[in-house]
Design a protein around this motif. Structure first.
Motif, PDB file in Angstrom:
ATOM      1  N   PHE A  22       0.861  -1.187   0.000  1.00 30.94           N
ATOM      2  CA  PHE A  22       0.000   0.000   0.000  1.00 30.94           C
ATOM      3  C   PHE A  22       0.893   1.231   0.000  1.00 30.94           C
ATOM      4  O   PHE A  22       1.977   1.214   0.573  1.00 30.94           O
ATOM      5  N   LEU A  34      -1.937   6.237   5.064  1.00 31.82           N
ATOM      6  CA  LEU A  34      -1.955   4.976   4.342  1.00 31.82           C
ATOM      7  C   LEU A  34      -3.037   5.130   3.287  1.00 31.82           C
ATOM      8  O   LEU A  34      -4.142   5.577   3.597  1.00 31.82           O
ATOM      9  N   ASN A  36      -5.478   3.597   0.264  1.00 31.97           N
ATOM     10  CA  ASN A  36      -6.109   2.325  -0.093  1.00 31.97           C
ATOM     11  C   ASN A  36      -6.003   2.055  -1.595  1.00 31.97           C
ATOM     12  O   ASN A  36      -6.988   2.047  -2.321  1.00 31.97           O
ATOM     13  N   TYR A  70     -10.144  10.124   7.726  1.00 36.43           N
ATOM     14  CA  TYR A  70      -9.689   8.750   7.540  1.00 36.43           C
ATOM     15  C   TYR A  70     -10.888   7.818   7.442  1.00 36.43           C
ATOM     16  O   TYR A  70     -11.997   8.174   7.819  1.00 36.43           O
ATOM     17  N   PHE A  91      -7.034   4.431   6.873  1.00 31.68           N
ATOM     18  CA  PHE A  91      -6.587   4.847   5.545  1.00 31.68           C
ATOM     19  C   PHE A  91      -7.062   6.270   5.282  1.00 31.68           C
ATOM     20  O   PHE A  91      -8.137   6.665   5.751  1.00 31.68           O
TER      21      PHE A  91
END
Length: 144
Positions: A22, A34, A36, A70, A91
């Motif tokens: 990722f 992070l 997706n 997020y 994410f």
């Protein structure tokens, strides 16, 4: 996390790595995201915690789930002993995640290191009365 641990709402399980790659990037205020997009970036390393319902609600509030910062999504991780564990991670919200990845040159990190954390600005140290989602849009469109 320290407050959650001290309050009995979370326990550090250990260091884990995502099974899939990722993107992990830093955005405005040195905040890690992070993204997706499975198969892009790296297998990301980080800490995994076991969190109870009360602690999870506090984390969701901190991460801005309700206001679109997020999203908490399922992810498989693997520990040092090779065990594959179904987990969840925060994410970047889908409304800006891909744009942030592109703005960062589609070059991701393997982990959010202690060195990178020195660039992180705590919420109370950021300019007051800012629209954080607008700051993200500005970052994506202007590169800062």
């Amino acid at each position: 996390m320290e407050n959650l641990i001290n309050g009995g709402d979370a326990v550090l399980v250990g260091e884990y790595t995502t099974v899939e790659a990722f993107p992990l990037v830093c955005g405005p205020y040195g905040i890690p995201y992070l993204i997706n997009i499975r198969g892009a970036g790296h297998r990301v390393q980080g800490e995994m915690y076991k969190v109870n319902g009360s602690g999870l609600g506090q984390l969701d509030d901190l991460e801005g789930i309700e206001i679109g910062h997020y999203e908490r999504l399922p992810v498989n991780v693997v520990g040092d002993c090779g065990e594959n564990v179904a987990s969840e991670a925060y994410f970047a919200h889908r409304s800006f995640g891909e744009g942030m990845w592109k703005m960062c040159g589609q070059v991701g990190l393997e982990e959010f290191t202690m060195e990178l954390s020195k660039k992180y600005e705590r919420k109370e140290d950021r300019p007051p009365n800012r629209d954080y989602l607008q700051d993200i849009r500005n970052f994506i469109s202007n590169g800062h």
